[in-house]
Design a protein around this motif. Structure first.
Motif, PDB file in Angstrom:
ATOM      1  N   LEU A 181      33.867  -4.424  19.962  1.00  8.48           N
ATOM      2  CA  LEU A 181      33.494  -5.452  18.738  1.00  8.48           C
ATOM      3  C   LEU A 181      33.547  -6.954  18.899  1.00  8.48           C
ATOM      4  O   LEU A 181      32.836  -7.911  18.138  1.00  8.48           O
ATOM      5  CB  LEU A 181      34.867  -5.468  17.830  1.00  8.48           C
ATOM      6  N   THR A 182      34.220  -7.467  19.988  1.00  7.83           N
ATOM      7  CA  THR A 182      34.138  -8.922  20.212  1.00  7.83           C
ATOM      8  C   THR A 182      32.660  -9.084  20.799  1.00  7.83           C
ATOM      9  O   THR A 182      32.134 -10.449  20.299  1.00  7.83           O
ATOM     10  CB  THR A 182      34.887  -9.039  21.623  1.00  7.83           C
ATOM     11  N   VAL A 183      31.935  -8.252  21.271  1.00  9.11           N
ATOM     12  CA  VAL A 183      30.617  -8.717  21.507  1.00  9.11           C
ATOM     13  C   VAL A 183      29.664  -8.832  20.352  1.00  9.11           C
ATOM     14  O   VAL A 183      28.996  -9.875  20.073  1.00  9.11           O
ATOM     15  CB  VAL A 183      29.828  -7.404  22.365  1.00  9.11           C
ATOM     16  N   ASP A 184      30.034  -8.147  19.161  1.00 12.20           N
ATOM     17  CA  ASP A 184      29.319  -8.434  17.938  1.00 12.20           C
ATOM     18  C   ASP A 184      29.774  -9.483  17.128  1.00 12.20           C
ATOM     19  O   ASP A 184      29.125 -10.247  16.619  1.00 12.20           O
ATOM     20  CB  ASP A 184      29.349  -6.986  17.350  1.00 12.20           C
ATOM     21  N   ALA A 185      31.280  -9.403  16.995  1.00 14.39           N
ATOM     22  CA  ALA A 185      31.703 -10.269  16.066  1.00 14.39           C
ATOM     23  C   ALA A 185      32.408 -11.613  16.815  1.00 14.39           C
ATOM     24  O   ALA A 185      32.258 -12.753  15.792  1.00 14.39           O
ATOM     25  CB  ALA A 185      32.967  -9.525  15.468  1.00 14.39           C
ATOM     26  N   GLY A 186      32.498 -11.806  17.902  1.00 14.89           N
ATOM     27  CA  GLY A 186      32.860 -12.900  18.587  1.00 14.89           C
ATOM     28  C   GLY A 186      34.348 -13.305  18.535  1.00 14.89           C
ATOM     29  O   GLY A 186      35.177 -12.346  17.938  1.00 14.89           O
ATOM     30  N   PHE A 187      34.875 -13.929  19.488  1.00 15.40           N
ATOM     31  CA  PHE A 187      36.397 -14.106  19.715  1.00 15.40           C
ATOM     32  C   PHE A 187      37.113 -14.474  18.355  1.00 15.40           C
ATOM     33  O   PHE A 187      38.158 -14.249  18.242  1.00 15.40           O
ATOM     34  CB  PHE A 187      36.349 -15.341  20.767  1.00 15.40           C
ATOM     35  N   SER A 188      36.697 -15.404  17.434  1.00  8.46           N
ATOM     36  CA  SER A 188      37.170 -15.992  16.619  1.00  8.46           C
ATOM     37  C   SER A 188      37.610 -14.864  15.383  1.00  8.46           C
ATOM     38  O   SER A 188      38.782 -14.675  14.791  1.00  8.46           O
ATOM     39  CB  SER A 188      36.627 -17.162  15.677  1.00  8.46           C
ATOM     40  N   VAL A 189      36.517 -13.951  15.133  1.00  2.41           N
ATOM     41  CA  VAL A 189      36.581 -12.976  14.188  1.00  2.41           C
ATOM     42  C   VAL A 189      37.643 -11.913  14.770  1.00  2.41           C
ATOM     43  O   VAL A 189      38.786 -11.382  13.949  1.00  2.41           O
ATOM     44  CB  VAL A 189      35.515 -12.317  13.973  1.00  2.41           C
ATOM     45  N   MET A 190      37.763 -11.771  16.143  1.00  2.00           N
ATOM     46  CA  MET A 190      38.746 -10.775  16.881  1.00  2.00           C
ATOM     47  C   MET A 190      40.132 -11.251  16.468  1.00  2.00           C
ATOM     48  O   MET A 190      40.736 -10.393  16.353  1.00  2.00           O
ATOM     49  CB  MET A 190      38.270 -10.409  18.208  1.00  2.00           C
ATOM     50  N   ILE A 191      40.342 -12.596  16.865  1.00  2.00           N
ATOM     51  CA  ILE A 191      41.842 -13.005  16.720  1.00  2.00           C
ATOM     52  C   ILE A 191      42.168 -13.031  15.135  1.00  2.00           C
ATOM     53  O   ILE A 191      43.204 -12.526  15.057  1.00  2.00           O
ATOM     54  CB  ILE A 191      41.833 -14.577  17.081  1.00  2.00           C
TER      55      ILE A 191
END
Length: 184
Positions: free
Chosen positions: A148-158
Motif C-alpha cells: 500500500l505504501t507504494v501506491d498510497a505514500g507514507f503520509s496516507v499509511m501513517i
C-alpha cells in the motif's frame, strides 16, 4: 477489533518508518535495524511501564488517543522533520531519528498488555484468541503495508495506522457497552 487495530496500526507505522528511513540512511539494512531495534526497545519499555497500571477503560482510551494524535502529527510533519535533520552529522541524525521513532513506540507498547489484562478480567479463556488475532493481523498488515505504501505514500499509511488505533479506541466503548448490558 481492539487487538486487530493494535496489530495493524503498529505494523503499518513500523513498515512506513523502515521505508522512510531507507531514504534517510541510504541503506535498507541500517534503516530496518534502527527502526526495529528502537521500536522494540521503546515498546518494551512502554509495556513495562503499563504493567504497573490497572487496565481501566479510561486509561486505555487516553493512551490510544495520545497514539492517535501523535500519528496524526507524524502524518503531516514526519517528512519535514526528517528533511530538517538530514544534513546533520551522523551521531545527531541517529539520536534525533531514534527519538522520532521512540516517542510513539513507547506509547504503542502500552495498549496490548493492558488489553490482555483487561481481557483476562472479562473472560480469561479468550486471552489466547487476543494473542492470535493480534499476531495474525500483524503478519498480514506487514505485507499489506509494503504494497500500500507504494501506491498510497507514507503520509496516507501513517494516517491509516492512526485510524486503526482509533478503531481500537472505539472498540473500548463497545466492550464497555457489552459489559454493562450483561451485568444489568
Amino acid at each position: 477489533f481492539y487487538f486487530s487495530g493494535l496489530g495493524i496500526g503498529y505494523m503499518f507505522f513500523e513498515i512506513v518508518l523502515i521505508q522512510k528511513f531507507i531514504l534517510f540512511f541510504g541503506n535498507p539494512v541500517y534503516a530496518a535495524a534502527m527502526v526495529i531495534c528502537v521500536m522494540l526497545l521503546a515498546s518494551g519499555a512502554g509495556s513495562f511501564f503499563s504493567s504497573r497500571r490497572f487496565p481501566s477503560r479510561s486509561l486505555m482510551q487516553r493512551i490510544l488517543l495520545f497514539i492517535f494524535l501523535i500519528l496524526l502529527l507524524y502524518t503531516f510533519f514526519l517528512s519535514s522533520m526528517v528533511q530538517q535533520i538530514a544534513p546533520l552529522p551522523e551521531l545527531f541524525k541517529l539520536l534525533i531519528s531514534g527519538s522520532i521513532i521512540a516517542c510513539p513506540a513507547l506509547l504503542m507498547g502500552m495498549p496490548f498488555p493492558l488489553g490482555l489484562r483487561a481481557q483476562a478480567l472479562i473472560e480469561e479463556k479468550d486471552v489466547p484468541w487476543a494473542w492470535g488475532i493480534n499476531g495474525c493481523m500483524s503478519v498480514i498488515s506487514a505485507a499489506l503495508a509494503t504494497l500500500l505504501t507504494v501506491d498510497a505514500g507514507f503520509s496516507v499509511m501513517i494516517l491509516l495506522a492512526a485510524i486503526f488505533y482509533a478503531m481500537s479506541m472505539v472498540s473500548m466503548r463497545l466492550i464497555k457497552a457489552k459489559i454493562n448490558k450483561t451485568s444489568s
